[in-house]
Scaffold this motif. Structure first.
Motif, short mmCIF file in Angstrom:
data_model
loop_
_atom_site.label_atom_id
_atom_site.label_comp_id
_atom_site.label_asym_id
_atom_site.label_seq_id
_atom_site.Cartn_x
_atom_site.Cartn_y
_atom_site.Cartn_z
N LEU A 153 16.33 -33.44 -3.35
CA LEU A 153 15.45 -33.00 -4.44
C LEU A 153 15.46 -31.48 -4.56
O LEU A 153 15.58 -30.92 -5.67
CB LEU A 153 14.03 -33.50 -4.19
CG LEU A 153 12.96 -33.02 -5.18
CD1 LEU A 153 13.26 -33.52 -6.59
CD2 LEU A 153 11.57 -33.48 -4.73
N ARG A 154 15.37 -30.77 -3.42
CA ARG A 154 15.34 -29.31 -3.45
C ARG A 154 16.69 -28.74 -3.94
O ARG A 154 16.74 -27.70 -4.60
CB ARG A 154 15.02 -28.77 -2.06
CG ARG A 154 13.63 -29.14 -1.56
CD ARG A 154 12.54 -28.36 -2.31
NE ARG A 154 11.23 -28.69 -1.77
CZ ARG A 154 10.36 -29.51 -2.34
NH1 ARG A 154 10.68 -30.08 -3.50
NH2 ARG A 154 9.20 -29.77 -1.80
N ILE A 155 17.80 -29.43 -3.60
CA ILE A 155 19.11 -28.98 -4.08
C ILE A 155 19.15 -29.02 -5.61
O ILE A 155 19.60 -28.06 -6.27
CB ILE A 155 20.23 -29.85 -3.48
CG1 ILE A 155 20.44 -29.49 -2.01
CG2 ILE A 155 21.54 -29.67 -4.24
CD1 ILE A 155 21.44 -30.37 -1.30
N GLU A 156 18.70 -30.13 -6.18
CA GLU A 156 18.69 -30.25 -7.64
C GLU A 156 17.80 -29.18 -8.27
O GLU A 156 18.17 -28.55 -9.28
CB GLU A 156 18.20 -31.64 -8.03
CG GLU A 156 19.14 -32.77 -7.63
CD GLU A 156 18.58 -34.13 -8.00
OE1 GLU A 156 17.50 -34.18 -8.65
OE2 GLU A 156 19.20 -35.15 -7.64
N GLN A 157 16.63 -28.98 -7.65
CA GLN A 157 15.70 -27.98 -8.21
C GLN A 157 16.29 -26.57 -8.11
O GLN A 157 16.21 -25.78 -9.06
CB GLN A 157 14.36 -28.05 -7.47
CG GLN A 157 13.60 -29.34 -7.70
CD GLN A 157 12.36 -29.45 -6.82
OE1 GLN A 157 12.23 -28.75 -5.80
NE2 GLN A 157 11.44 -30.33 -7.20
N LEU A 162 19.28 -21.62 -11.17
CA LEU A 162 20.30 -20.58 -11.19
C LEU A 162 20.77 -20.30 -12.62
O LEU A 162 20.80 -21.19 -13.47
CB LEU A 162 21.51 -21.00 -10.34
CG LEU A 162 21.28 -21.18 -8.84
CD1 LEU A 162 22.54 -21.72 -8.19
CD2 LEU A 162 20.85 -19.88 -8.19
N THR A 163 21.17 -19.08 -12.82
CA THR A 163 21.83 -18.75 -14.09
C THR A 163 23.24 -19.31 -14.06
O THR A 163 23.76 -19.69 -13.00
CB THR A 163 21.87 -17.24 -14.31
OG1 THR A 163 22.73 -16.66 -13.31
CG2 THR A 163 20.48 -16.62 -14.21
N ASP A 164 23.90 -19.36 -15.21
CA ASP A 164 25.26 -19.89 -15.25
C ASP A 164 26.19 -19.06 -14.38
O ASP A 164 27.08 -19.61 -13.70
CB ASP A 164 25.77 -19.92 -16.69
CG ASP A 164 25.16 -21.07 -17.49
OD1 ASP A 164 24.48 -21.91 -16.87
OD2 ASP A 164 25.37 -21.13 -18.71
N ASP A 165 26.02 -17.73 -14.40
CA ASP A 165 26.89 -16.88 -13.57
C ASP A 165 26.66 -17.16 -12.08
O ASP A 165 27.62 -17.19 -11.29
CB ASP A 165 26.62 -15.40 -13.87
CG ASP A 165 27.19 -14.98 -15.22
OD1 ASP A 165 28.04 -15.72 -15.75
OD2 ASP A 165 26.77 -13.93 -15.74
N PRO A 260 17.64 -15.73 2.38
CA PRO A 260 18.28 -16.13 1.14
C PRO A 260 17.34 -15.99 -0.05
O PRO A 260 16.13 -15.93 0.10
CB PRO A 260 18.62 -17.60 1.40
CG PRO A 260 17.54 -18.04 2.32
CD PRO A 260 17.25 -16.87 3.20
N VAL A 261 17.92 -15.96 -1.21
CA VAL A 261 17.12 -16.01 -2.43
C VAL A 261 16.35 -17.33 -2.42
O VAL A 261 16.88 -18.36 -2.06
CB VAL A 261 18.04 -15.94 -3.68
CG1 VAL A 261 17.22 -16.08 -4.95
CG2 VAL A 261 18.82 -14.66 -3.66
N VAL A 262 15.07 -17.30 -2.75
CA VAL A 262 14.24 -18.49 -2.70
C VAL A 262 14.88 -19.60 -3.54
O VAL A 262 15.23 -19.39 -4.69
CB VAL A 262 12.82 -18.19 -3.20
CG1 VAL A 262 11.99 -19.48 -3.24
CG2 VAL A 262 12.16 -17.17 -2.29
N GLY A 263 15.05 -20.79 -2.93
CA GLY A 263 15.63 -21.91 -3.64
C GLY A 263 17.13 -21.84 -3.75
O GLY A 263 17.71 -22.49 -4.62
N THR A 264 17.79 -21.06 -2.89
CA THR A 264 19.23 -20.91 -2.98
C THR A 264 19.94 -22.26 -2.84
O THR A 264 19.76 -22.95 -1.84
CB THR A 264 19.74 -19.95 -1.89
OG1 THR A 264 19.14 -18.67 -2.09
CG2 THR A 264 21.25 -19.80 -1.94
#
Length: 693
Positions: A153-157, A162-165, A260-264
């Motif tokens: 679930l967290r991976i999908e979120q 993320l932005t496209d880049d 890491p960036v939160v939710g990486t």
């Protein structure tokens, strides 16, 4: 396993680039002149974003993790040995860069590294689906399905935020690393394979590819195969973790300066794959924990049996006079060779000298060294997953402390005899009925001498050899030999619990057929729980020994008579069996009629003591008797009271629950007659029973 290695390995350095972002200006500042450090090297000079690099320096690395600078990008690196760091190349534009090593040691300079040309990700959805399908290994065990679902679930979120880049950057790193790992996994498997023997790879083997030699002990070889399979899985996963540093990288992120960036997305996928890798290792440990199959050098038994007549060319046994194991010239001696076998555990490390297990335990210790910081610092992983549940199992779960052990005999084909002393002595071995047959001979040794030789037992599956030195005696003199044979009493018929009518008889003669007086004979029960009582411990003037045999109450009935040498060791044997008579009385019997009569003492109306006769007939009753085949019985009386006991027959006599009856049997009708008289009275009964089943 290959698929698993690919999947677990590529994520090993995902956390190393947790703060990576694409750079618009590749390369170093043109005004700066870098100082190239000659004491430090990389595992390769160039690569793609996401690929693994090892940095090795001549200096000792003191910290556990660092933020290296590549160009203007900070990259987390983790120490995997005293002078080695691992990191992953961040998502940088193609070009030449330098790694600033001052963070490791102020005396270190810079190191050049190149980002190769590449084509960026074009189709985000397609690449994402390919990667997620690849990382979803259905064969890998899941330690905690709830945590697994939460990670998914967290991976999908995280990916959706993320932005496209950013998506293109992280997907490219994952994909390029997959390609690198595919190549390195093949090399890893090759390095894990031991030297080829007869065209087959020994040592570490893949599932379903273990080649076992034929053996009369298939259960033991099956145990070795099971240990080999689980150990290979554990070893491959552990070496991947050690070589790639997956666990160490997460530990660096969880406890070090690189957050890491939160939710990486990258970080979460790494956690997922490390969890799967740990699941494989835990599954292997559980599979090996109680499987006993590894020979332990310090535990050994060499126990001689008597020589069996069936294996002697002449059918004659030899009396020995030695104080220990004595091998008689040209006479087979049966020996039970037993090793203590153990399961995989830390205690085994000091007991087994093997390249296979040396590599196995070295991998385990390296893994624990990398894994412990991760386990101790998993709070940040919990923060990333937004949960307070424990994510990773404790290090103690990955290896039992004490091994399970069991004594197992080995076969002739599994051992070899070496270092025979003195010279001129020949030892041949073959598989016997209950052990290994040793036949010794010598054309030059004609006396009794001390001998020694080595028994070498090899477990090819584990590259493991155990050697034991045997000290014994050899008698090369011409020996007087003796024959033991059954005289009479074999294969008698009888009933459970009864004494056989005839005594058991054996006869001992020398090679001339003359009776041997005072030869020692031992009798023992080997089938059933009966009793054998000898008339004497030695043979009489006719060379004969006798024993009475009372059969047991169940099972096959068998007795062995053994001829003993002067030291009390059995050197020959013969066997007696008894044939159990068919039990015609077995079944469930219900009383149909009974007459009971007799008299007892009593007093009349005047108080005078006199005989009181009685006589009565019953046409039916609730009394039932169950007579079992093994001569046990159950009696249920008219009131439903239940009692158990045994019964037996002797001619026309039936002894039921310690009471003797005269009986007759016609088909399913049983008639019993009881007669008893004493000073207290007279009691008689005639009873008829019907067998209902």
């Amino acid at each position: 396993m290959k698929k698993f290695l690919l999947k677990t390995s590529w994520l090993a350095l995902c956390f190393l680039t947790l703060v990576a972002c694409e750079k618009d200006n590749p390369g170093a500042d043109e005004d700066e002149t870098p100082t190239i450090d000659e004491t430090t090297s990389l595992s390769k000079k160039s690569g793609l974003p996401g690929q693994i690099f090892e940095l090795t320096t001549a200096n000792k690395i003191t910290g556990e993790n660092y933020l290296l600078r590549i160009g203007s990008e900070e990259v987390p690196a983790y120490k995997t040995s005293s002078n080695t760091l691992v990191f992953s190349l961040p998502y940088l534009s193609p070009g030449d860069y330098f790694i600033d090593l001052n963070i490791i040691d102020v005396y270190l300079g810079q190191l050049p590294i190149k980002v190769d040309q590449y084509t960026p990700i074009a189709d985000i959805d397609q690449t994402y689906n390919e990667i997620m399908a690849w990382v979803e290994d259905k064969d890998a065990p899941v330690a905690d399905q709830q945590i697994e679902n939460l990670i998914n679930l967290r991976i999908e979120q995280a990916f959706s935020r993320l932005t496209d880049d950013e998506k293109k950057a992280q997907l490219f790193q994952v994909k390029s690393f997959m390609e690198q790992v595919e190549h390195e996994t093949a090399a890893l498997e090759k390095s894990l394979a031991a030297t080829a023997v007869d065209g087959q790879l020994n040592g570490i083997k893949k599932k379903s590819s273990v080649s076992l030699k034929s053996s009369s002990r298939p259960y033991r070889n099956a145990r070795m195969q099971e240990i080999n399979r689980h150990a290979a899985d554990f070893l491959a996963a552990g070496m991947t973790i050690g070589a790639i540093g997956a666990v160490g990288v997460i530990a660096s992120w969880a406890s070090g300066p690189a957050a890491p960036v939160v939710g990486t997305f990258y970080a979460l996928v790494m956690v997922k794959q490390v969890g799967r890798m740990l699941g494989i290792m835990l599954d292997s440990v559980v599979g090996m924990k109680n499987v006993v199959g590894i020979a332990i050098s310090d535990a050994f038994s060499f126990r001689a049996h008597h020589v069996r007549q069936s294996t002697s060319p002449s059918g004659i046994s030899t009396m020995s006079n030695g104080n220990s194991i004595v091998f008689i010239k040209d006479t087979p001696q049966e020996v039970d060779i037993t090793f203590t076998f153990g399961s995989v555990a830390l205690e085994l490390e000091s007991l087994v000298q093997s390249e296979f297990f040396g590599k196995f335990f070295a991998t385990y210790h390296k893994f624990i060294e990398l894994y412990t910081p991760l386990y101790n610092g998993q709070q940040k992983v919990q923060q990333l997953l937004l949960t307070e549940q424990q994510i990773f199992p404790p290090p103690s779960d990955f290896m039992p402390t004490d091994f399970v052990q069991e004594d197992l005999s080995v076969d002739a084909e599994e051992i070899s005899i070496t270092n025979i002393s003195p010279t001129g002595l020949d030892i041949q071995i073959a598989q016997g009925e209950n052990g290994i047959l040793f036949t010794t001979s010598s054309a030059t040794i004609i006396d009794s001498v001390d001998i020694s030789f080595d028994i070498v037992y090899t477990q090819e599956e584990f590259e493991h050899t155990v050697t034991q030195t045997i000290n014994a005696s050899y008698d090369g003199r011409e020996q007087e030999t003796y024959r033991l044979e059954v005289a009479s009493g074999n294969e008698q018929t009888g009933q459970y619990g009864n004494k056989l009518k005839e005594a058991l008889m054996v006869k001992v003669t020398n090679q001339k057929g003359e009776p041997m007086v005072n030869a020692k004979v031992n009798w023992r029960i080997v089938g059933g729980n009966g009793q054998v009582i000898p008339h004497a411990d030695t043979t009489d003037r006719t060379g004969t020994a006798y024993a009475d045999w009372t059969l047991g109450t169940s099972g096959n009935q068998e007795v062995i008579a053994e001829l003993l040498d002067n030291q009390g060791s059995a050197i020959a044997e013969v066997r007696f069996i008894a044939v159990i008579e068919e039990n015609d009385l077995a079944g469930v019997w219900v009383m149909r009629s009974a007459r009971r009569w007799g008299w007892t003492w009593g007093e009349n109306e005047d108080g005078v003591r006199e005989r009181k006769p009685y006589d009565g007939v019953e046409n039916s009753s609730g009394l039932s008797i169950t007579l079992n085949e093994d001569y046990t019985c159950i009696v249920i009386d008219e009131d439903g009271a239940r009692s158990q006991g045994i019964y037996s027959t002797n001619g026309s006599k039936l002894i039921l629950m310690n009471t003797e009856y005269t009986y007759s049997l016609t088909g399913n009708t049983l008639k019993t007659m009881f007669r008893h008289a004493d000073a207290y009275g007279e009691h008689n009964s005639d009873t008829t029973f019907e067998r209902i089943r």
